[in-house]
Motif scaffolding. Sequence first.
Motif, PDB file in Angstrom:
ATOM      1  N   VAL A  27      66.941  55.345  20.798  1.00 47.10           N
ATOM      2  CA  VAL A  27      66.802  54.175  20.099  1.00 47.10           C
ATOM      3  C   VAL A  27      65.844  54.341  19.436  1.00 47.10           C
ATOM      4  N   PHE A  28      64.787  53.814  20.217  1.00 47.42           N
ATOM      5  CA  PHE A  28      63.026  53.549  19.310  1.00 47.42           C
ATOM      6  C   PHE A  28      62.677  55.378  18.616  1.00 47.42           C
ATOM      7  N   ALA A  29      63.732  56.674  18.918  1.00 48.91           N
ATOM      8  CA  ALA A  29      63.350  57.395  17.576  1.00 48.91           C
ATOM      9  C   ALA A  29      64.456  57.292  16.473  1.00 48.91           C
ATOM     10  N   ALA A  30      65.101  56.626  16.714  1.00 51.38           N
ATOM     11  CA  ALA A  30      66.568  56.023  15.093  1.00 51.38           C
ATOM     12  C   ALA A  30      65.659  54.745  14.735  1.00 51.38           C
ATOM     13  N   LYS A  31      66.000  53.675  15.435  1.00 52.02           N
ATOM     14  CA  LYS A  31      65.219  52.073  14.942  1.00 52.02           C
ATOM     15  C   LYS A  31      64.038  51.988  14.898  1.00 52.02           C
ATOM     16  N   ARG A  37      67.087  46.861  20.057  1.00 52.22           N
ATOM     17  CA  ARG A  37      68.212  45.859  20.357  1.00 52.22           C
ATOM     18  C   ARG A  37      68.279  46.646  22.021  1.00 52.22           C
ATOM     19  N   LEU A  38      67.381  45.794  22.967  1.00 51.12           N
ATOM     20  CA  LEU A  38      68.000  45.941  24.858  1.00 51.12           C
ATOM     21  C   LEU A  38      68.992  45.978  24.364  1.00 51.12           C
ATOM     22  N   ASP A  39      70.472  45.230  24.278  1.00 47.47           N
ATOM     23  CA  ASP A  39      71.856  45.762  24.474  1.00 47.47           C
ATOM     24  C   ASP A  39      72.309  46.670  23.804  1.00 47.47           C
ATOM     25  N   GLU A  40      70.974  47.479  22.951  1.00 41.16           N
ATOM     26  CA  GLU A  40      72.162  48.484  22.279  1.00 41.16           C
ATOM     27  C   GLU A  40      71.939  49.820  23.101  1.00 41.16           C
ATOM     28  N   VAL A  47      74.891  50.638  30.694  1.00 38.59           N
ATOM     29  CA  VAL A  47      74.664  49.516  31.766  1.00 38.59           C
ATOM     30  C   VAL A  47      75.138  48.480  30.894  1.00 38.59           C
ATOM     31  N   SER A  48      74.312  47.069  32.288  1.00 40.78           N
ATOM     32  CA  SER A  48      74.730  45.659  31.425  1.00 40.78           C
ATOM     33  C   SER A  48      73.518  45.281  31.004  1.00 40.78           C
ATOM     34  N   LYS A  49      73.216  44.812  29.905  1.00 42.74           N
ATOM     35  CA  LYS A  49      72.240  44.074  29.795  1.00 42.74           C
ATOM     36  C   LYS A  49      71.410  43.761  30.817  1.00 42.74           C
ATOM     37  N   GLY A  50      72.181  43.089  31.826  1.00 39.72           N
ATOM     38  CA  GLY A  50      71.731  42.074  32.589  1.00 39.72           C
ATOM     39  C   GLY A  50      71.107  43.655  34.092  1.00 39.72           C
ATOM     40  N   ALA A  51      72.079  44.864  33.850  1.00 35.17           N
ATOM     41  CA  ALA A  51      72.075  45.965  34.866  1.00 35.17           C
ATOM     42  C   ALA A  51      69.935  46.471  34.186  1.00 35.17           C
ATOM     43  N   LEU A  52      69.987  45.879  32.865  1.00 32.01           N
ATOM     44  CA  LEU A  52      68.781  46.917  32.390  1.00 32.01           C
ATOM     45  C   LEU A  52      67.605  45.724  33.136  1.00 32.01           C
ATOM     46  N   TYR A  53      67.716  45.132  32.980  1.00 26.51           N
ATOM     47  CA  TYR A  53      66.818  43.961  33.342  1.00 26.51           C
ATOM     48  C   TYR A  53      66.178  43.638  34.598  1.00 26.51           C
ATOM     49  N   TYR A  55      65.536  47.221  36.054  1.00 22.84           N
ATOM     50  CA  TYR A  55      64.545  48.011  36.149  1.00 22.84           C
ATOM     51  C   TYR A  55      63.387  47.948  35.131  1.00 22.84           C
ATOM     52  N   PHE A  56      63.671  46.867  34.052  1.00 24.24           N
ATOM     53  CA  PHE A  56      62.321  46.731  33.121  1.00 24.24           C
ATOM     54  C   PHE A  56      62.320  45.484  32.451  1.00 24.24           C
ATOM     55  N   ALA A  57      61.403  45.057  32.069  1.00 21.68           N
ATOM     56  CA  ALA A  57      61.274  43.459  32.593  1.00 21.68           C
ATOM     57  C   ALA A  57      61.510  42.870  31.426  1.00 21.68           C
ATOM     58  N   THR A  58      60.697  44.228  29.933  1.00 27.91           N
ATOM     59  CA  THR A  58      60.566  43.864  28.965  1.00 27.91           C
ATOM     60  C   THR A  58      60.696  45.107  28.011  1.00 27.91           C
ATOM     61  N   LYS A  59      60.654  45.615  26.977  1.00 28.53           N
ATOM     62  CA  LYS A  59      60.943  46.327  25.680  1.00 28.53           C
ATOM     63  C   LYS A  59      59.521  46.749  26.056  1.00 28.53           C
ATOM     64  N   GLU A  60      58.483  46.524  26.162  1.00 25.06           N
ATOM     65  CA  GLU A  60      57.364  47.043  26.387  1.00 25.06           C
ATOM     66  C   GLU A  60      57.020  47.578  27.477  1.00 25.06           C
ATOM     67  N   ASP A  61      57.816  46.672  28.463  1.00 30.24           N
ATOM     68  CA  ASP A  61      58.068  48.061  29.642  1.00 30.24           C
ATOM     69  C   ASP A  61      58.656  49.065  29.288  1.00 30.24           C
ATOM     70  N   LEU A  62      60.243  49.346  29.244  1.00 29.96           N
ATOM     71  CA  LEU A  62      60.467  50.185  28.772  1.00 29.96           C
ATOM     72  C   LEU A  62      60.041  51.026  28.038  1.00 29.96           C
ATOM     73  N   PHE A  63      58.776  51.079  27.273  1.00 30.76           N
ATOM     74  CA  PHE A  63      58.242  51.657  25.922  1.00 30.76           C
ATOM     75  C   PHE A  63      57.388  52.999  27.048  1.00 30.76           C
ATOM     76  N   ARG A  64      56.496  52.177  28.049  1.00 30.23           N
ATOM     77  CA  ARG A  64      55.433  52.612  28.684  1.00 30.23           C
ATOM     78  C   ARG A  64      56.888  53.705  29.692  1.00 30.23           C
ATOM     79  N   ALA A  65      57.498  53.394  29.819  1.00 28.73           N
ATOM     80  CA  ALA A  65      58.479  54.786  31.335  1.00 28.73           C
ATOM     81  C   ALA A  65      58.948  55.405  30.106  1.00 28.73           C
TER      82      ALA A  65
END
Length: 213
Positions: A27-31, A37-40, A47-53, A55-65
Amino acid sequence: MLPLGEPKFRRRKADRPDEIVRAALTVFAAKGFAAARLDEIAARAGVSKGALYLYFATKEDLFRAVVEQSLAPNLMIIQAAAANTAAFADLARTLAAFLPQLAERAPIAAIAKMVIGEARNFPELARVWHDQLVGPVIGIFSGAIAQAQARGEIRPGDPRAYAVSLASGLLLGLVFNETFAPVGAEPFDIPALARQHVETVLAGMLTDPGARP
């Protein structure tokens, strides 16, 4: 096959962070970062958006991962090549062949373009990209160049500047293709560009013309 008696959901739960990271990379590469968007990402990962949270509190945390798990592990290949290649010219040519292959397997160009374009509004992206990827790669090259200078293979000069010179052609070609090819520009043949560029730069770095092909 799962061990007898181990519930299937337990394996699925353990897999979720990796699935989320792979979805985020796509998604980062495409958009880009701002439009992702975290829900996308959650939907793509199944997974649900709640389940994503969980593991990753913020979008920045997700990018780091994404950088740490999907891109930075290739540093080990570069480090191994630097440690096991005697002549610097051979190392440069080996990496000039490897890095375009890596760019075909992972959307490095798209992520690099995203970081360049959005670093002012999201400086954490640039910090992570530099600290986890760009800085270490330059460090590996700079160290190998300094050692080659000590052996008399490379002319005097700033090893870090030499390292950037070697990498710049490939990076520019990747970003050009990612930015302009979609709107009709003729794309560069990245492997051919890398081969030509590394020979051009080595011609100005090497002390022994016999080290050139």
